[in-house]
Design a protein around this motif. Structure first.
Motif, PDB file in Angstrom:
ATOM      1  N   LYS A 172       1.144  -1.478  -0.425  1.00  0.00           N
ATOM      2  CA  LYS A 172       0.392  -0.067  -0.171  1.00  0.00           C
ATOM      3  C   LYS A 172       0.725   1.205  -0.039  1.00  0.00           C
ATOM      4  CE  LYS A 172      -4.034  -1.374   0.219  1.00  0.00           C
ATOM      5  NZ  LYS A 172      -5.012  -1.621   1.245  1.00  0.00           N
ATOM      6  N   VAL A 173       0.531   2.003  -1.097  1.00  0.00           N
ATOM      7  CA  VAL A 173       1.590   3.595  -1.242  1.00  0.00           C
ATOM      8  C   VAL A 173       0.632   4.848  -0.859  1.00  0.00           C
ATOM      9  CG1 VAL A 173       2.926   4.926  -2.697  1.00  0.00           C
ATOM     10  CG2 VAL A 173       3.021   1.842  -2.838  1.00  0.00           C
ATOM     11  N   GLU A 174       1.065   6.141  -0.349  1.00  0.00           N
ATOM     12  CA  GLU A 174       0.705   6.520   0.123  1.00  0.00           C
ATOM     13  C   GLU A 174      -0.274   7.511  -1.233  1.00  0.00           C
ATOM     14  OE1 GLU A 174       2.453   9.453   2.492  1.00  0.00           O
ATOM     15  OE2 GLU A 174       2.951   7.943   3.982  1.00  0.00           O
ATOM     16  N   GLU A 175      -1.163   8.127  -1.709  1.00  0.00           N
ATOM     17  CA  GLU A 175      -1.386   8.564  -2.894  1.00  0.00           C
ATOM     18  C   GLU A 175      -0.337   9.307  -3.153  1.00  0.00           C
ATOM     19  OE1 GLU A 175      -5.130   9.965  -3.494  1.00  0.00           O
ATOM     20  OE2 GLU A 175      -4.420  10.799  -1.499  1.00  0.00           O
ATOM     21  N   SER A 176       0.247   9.769  -2.461  1.00  0.00           N
ATOM     22  CA  SER A 176       0.967  11.155  -2.972  1.00  0.00           C
ATOM     23  C   SER A 176       2.360  10.822  -3.731  1.00  0.00           C
ATOM     24  CB  SER A 176       1.716  12.801  -1.382  1.00  0.00           C
ATOM     25  OG  SER A 176       1.815  11.317  -0.916  1.00  0.00           O
ATOM     26  N   LYS A 177       3.105   9.744  -2.893  1.00  0.00           N
ATOM     27  CA  LYS A 177       3.991   9.073  -4.038  1.00  0.00           C
ATOM     28  C   LYS A 177       3.653   8.207  -5.160  1.00  0.00           C
ATOM     29  CE  LYS A 177       6.682  10.657   0.623  1.00  0.00           C
ATOM     30  NZ  LYS A 177       5.338  10.686   0.983  1.00  0.00           N
ATOM     31  N   MET A 178       2.869   7.971  -5.095  1.00  0.00           N
ATOM     32  CA  MET A 178       2.357   7.461  -6.233  1.00  0.00           C
ATOM     33  C   MET A 178       2.809   7.250  -7.588  1.00  0.00           C
ATOM     34  SD  MET A 178       0.405   4.867  -5.527  1.00  0.00           S
ATOM     35  CE  MET A 178      -0.386   4.086  -6.833  1.00  0.00           C
ATOM     36  N   ARG A 179       2.616   8.855  -7.942  1.00  0.00           N
ATOM     37  CA  ARG A 179       3.075   9.339  -9.045  1.00  0.00           C
ATOM     38  C   ARG A 179       4.770   9.088  -9.433  1.00  0.00           C
ATOM     39  NH1 ARG A 179       5.214  15.035  -8.387  1.00  0.00           N
ATOM     40  NH2 ARG A 179       5.652  15.325  -6.319  1.00  0.00           N
ATOM     41  N   PHE A 180       5.722   9.812  -8.159  1.00  0.00           N
ATOM     42  CA  PHE A 180       6.968   8.374  -8.261  1.00  0.00           C
ATOM     43  C   PHE A 180       7.358   7.534  -8.913  1.00  0.00           C
ATOM     44  CE2 PHE A 180       6.840  12.084  -5.389  1.00  0.00           C
ATOM     45  CZ  PHE A 180       7.719  12.617  -5.773  1.00  0.00           C
ATOM     46  N   ILE A 181       5.736   6.835  -8.518  1.00  0.00           N
ATOM     47  CA  ILE A 181       6.745   5.060  -8.988  1.00  0.00           C
ATOM     48  C   ILE A 181       6.323   4.535 -10.906  1.00  0.00           C
ATOM     49  CG2 ILE A 181       6.042   2.358  -8.187  1.00  0.00           C
ATOM     50  CD1 ILE A 181       5.163   3.600  -5.591  1.00  0.00           C
ATOM     51  N   ASP A 198      -7.813   3.583  -2.846  1.00  0.00           N
ATOM     52  CA  ASP A 198      -8.591   3.579  -1.413  1.00  0.00           C
ATOM     53  C   ASP A 198      -8.917   4.916  -0.904  1.00  0.00           C
ATOM     54  OD1 ASP A 198      -9.619   2.664   0.472  1.00  0.00           O
ATOM     55  OD2 ASP A 198      -8.694   0.981   1.508  1.00  0.00           O
ATOM     56  N   PRO A 199     -10.214   5.471  -0.955  1.00  0.00           N
ATOM     57  CA  PRO A 199     -10.675   6.755  -0.580  1.00  0.00           C
ATOM     58  C   PRO A 199     -10.289   6.792   1.471  1.00  0.00           C
ATOM     59  CG  PRO A 199     -12.344   5.152  -1.172  1.00  0.00           C
ATOM     60  CD  PRO A 199     -11.356   4.763  -1.209  1.00  0.00           C
ATOM     61  N   SER A 200     -10.938   5.125   1.591  1.00  0.00           N
ATOM     62  CA  SER A 200     -10.262   5.377   3.488  1.00  0.00           C
ATOM     63  C   SER A 200      -9.186   5.231   4.219  1.00  0.00           C
ATOM     64  CB  SER A 200     -11.035   3.803   4.225  1.00  0.00           C
ATOM     65  OG  SER A 200     -10.358   3.086   3.339  1.00  0.00           O
ATOM     66  N   THR A 201      -7.974   4.633   3.237  1.00  0.00           N
ATOM     67  CA  THR A 201      -6.550   5.090   3.773  1.00  0.00           C
ATOM     68  C   THR A 201      -5.302   6.158   2.926  1.00  0.00           C
ATOM     69  OG1 THR A 201      -6.023   2.793   2.132  1.00  0.00           O
ATOM     70  CG2 THR A 201      -7.009   2.580   4.554  1.00  0.00           C
ATOM     71  N   ARG A 202      -6.305   6.339   1.482  1.00  0.00           N
ATOM     72  CA  ARG A 202      -5.484   7.707   0.664  1.00  0.00           C
ATOM     73  C   ARG A 202      -4.679   6.942   0.313  1.00  0.00           C
ATOM     74  NH1 ARG A 202      -9.943   9.869  -0.473  1.00  0.00           N
ATOM     75  NH2 ARG A 202      -8.842  10.501  -1.894  1.00  0.00           N
ATOM     76  N   SER A 203      -4.975   5.587   0.087  1.00  0.00           N
ATOM     77  CA  SER A 203      -2.916   4.572  -0.095  1.00  0.00           C
ATOM     78  C   SER A 203      -3.807   3.911  -1.779  1.00  0.00           C
ATOM     79  CB  SER A 203      -2.439   3.926   0.424  1.00  0.00           C
ATOM     80  OG  SER A 203      -3.437   2.906   0.537  1.00  0.00           O
ATOM     81  N   GLY A 204      -2.901   3.647  -2.562  1.00  0.00           N
ATOM     82  CA  GLY A 204      -3.070   2.717  -3.425  1.00  0.00           C
ATOM     83  C   GLY A 204      -1.959   1.222  -3.814  1.00  0.00           C
ATOM     84  N   LEU A 205      -2.644   0.486  -4.909  1.00  0.00           N
ATOM     85  CA  LEU A 205      -2.217  -0.784  -4.337  1.00  0.00           C
ATOM     86  C   LEU A 205      -0.524  -0.772  -5.263  1.00  0.00           C
ATOM     87  CD1 LEU A 205      -2.082  -3.896  -3.449  1.00  0.00           C
ATOM     88  CD2 LEU A 205      -3.750  -4.423  -4.821  1.00  0.00           C
ATOM     89  N   VAL A 206       0.244  -1.300  -4.721  1.00  0.00           N
ATOM     90  CA  VAL A 206       1.289  -1.360  -5.369  1.00  0.00           C
ATOM     91  C   VAL A 206       2.079  -2.898  -6.167  1.00  0.00           C
ATOM     92  CG1 VAL A 206       3.735  -0.750  -6.683  1.00  0.00           C
ATOM     93  CG2 VAL A 206       2.405   0.990  -6.232  1.00  0.00           C
TER      94      VAL A 206
END
Length: 409
Positions: A264-273, A303-311
């Protein structure tokens, strides 16, 4: 003096004593003083100095996750019924095509036998019609032959009657034979057409009954649930005698030859991956805990509850990797300017952390520093060090605080 102030003075004196004890120098005597009042520099072999300079470095980001098989398959039933055979347990190895579960199929087999009986009956009717059609064609051919003879006789008698050579009764007899022969041909032709139409209807019936048989065979085959892959049984959610239906997950299979770490990666960090980039991975609880993985999939949703995406990070095969293990992935999420020194430069004295700095006069000074993140073979320095200063990285056992040194070469 209060207890707090007394404790503070004790700590200050202890630190001062420790720093003073780190120096091997003794107060200069009159005999050791030179014209300038300084000691002669000491040549230290093996002393290496690192010049501290700010530099751009990757910003690490740690994401925790769970090990999952790269290929994971959910096994469910396509028919309703009771489980009358269960051939595997959790953790069992299975081969592609191996029987896993069997669902009771007596009703399905009865439907198959009924479809087969209907097919056989329609095929028998088709064969009987084929024989009838052949006989009808033979009868029609005979009727056509008789019509040809009757027509020729009628035409001959008509010419004789027109010349008044024969009587009218003889003419009428020839005409009656001719019309009867024509009626026989028409009747034979109608019968043949009726038989041909019946054969077409039976052929359509055969197609329907054959389709019913094939459908029944497929449903009977559905009763035996087989493995679509080589792998392991990860989870089992069915027992003998359970009533199952279409869509209910019975087993989950995984291919252990390659795994992935789902993080699970924070949405603010997703753009760097980026997909395909190499990522250091640590898995706890196994002998080979460190891997170099590769980003295999980045799910677009968050995920709107955790503000994170799956990598999903693909990791190399290891015999002791197991589904469900805990792991960490270390992504690079941008670059920033920082000060870092080799880990070998860090000198710990009790609870103090510092480095030996070589000042402009080539004098060794022990400098307290605050450490930040580990960056491979280096460590970030948050405070206590300035750009351009020389930091000793090797030979610390030969120096002490306050020593004036001369570098080799």
């Amino acid at each position: 003096m209060g207890p707090l102030r007394l404790y503070t003075w004790v700590v200050i004196l202890a630190v001062g004593a420790l720093l003073g004890g780190c120096s091997s120098e003794t107060p200069p005597t009159e005999s050791s003083k030179g014209d300038a009042g300084e000691k002669a520099p000491v040549l230290v072999e093996g002393l290496k100095v690192w010049k501290a300079e700010p530099r751009l470095a990757s910003v690490p980001y740690e994401a925790v996750g769970t090990v999952e098989p790269l290929t994971k398959v959910q096994i469910s039933s396509k028919i309703s019924g009771y489980v009358d055979k269960l051939s595997v347990r959790e953790g069992d190895s299975v081969r592609k095509g191996q029987e896993l579960v069997h669902v009771e199929s007596n009703e399905l087999r009865a439907r198959l036998e009924q479809a087969r009986a209907a097919l056989q009956e329609s095929q028998a009717a088709s064969e009987e019609l084929s024989r009838s059609i052949e006989a009808s064609r033979a009868g029609k051919a005979q009727a056509v032959s008789q019509l040809t003879l009757a027509e020729a006789d009628y035409n001959r008698m008509k010419r004789l009657f027109d010349r008044q050579i024969i009587s009218k009764s003889q003419y009428d007899k020839a005409y009656t034979a001719y019309t009867s022969a024509r009626a026989a041909v028409d009747q034979a032709d109608a019968a043949l057409k009726a038989l041909e139409a019946s054969r077409k209807r039976v052929a359509a019936l055969i197609q329907r009954t054959r389709a019913s048989e094939e459908e029944a065979k497929v449903f009977v085959e559905y009763a035996t649930i087989r493995s679509p892959i080589d792998g392991l049984v990860i989870t089992k959610s069915v027992e003998m005698g359970d009533l199952v239906g279409p869509g209910k997950v019975l087993l989950v299979l995984g291919d252990p030859s390659q795994c992935r770490l789902e993080t699970k990666v924070e949405e603010s960090k997703m753009r760097f991956i980026q997909k395909g980039e190499s990522v250091p991975v640590q898995i706890e609880g196994i002998s080979r805990g460190e891997f170099t993985g590769k980003v295999g999939e980045i799910l677009p949703g968050v995920d709107p509850s955790t503000r994170s995406g799956l990598v999903k990070v693909i990791i190399p095969h290891s015999d002791d990797l197991r589904s469900g293990m805990f792991g960490k992935a270390f992504f690079s999420v941008g670059r920033e300017s920082l000060m870092a020194v080799p880990k070998s430069a860090i000198v710990r004295k009790g609870q103090l952390v510092g480095v030996y700095v070589l000042d402009e006069g080539n004098t060794i000074r022990y400098r307290l520093v605050k450490l930040g993140r580990e960056l491979g073979n280096e460590v970030e320095i948050l405070s206590g060090l300035h750009a351009g200063e020389g930091v000793v990285t090797e030979g610390m056992d030969k120096i002490s605080d306050g020593m004036k040194v001369s570098l080799p070469g």
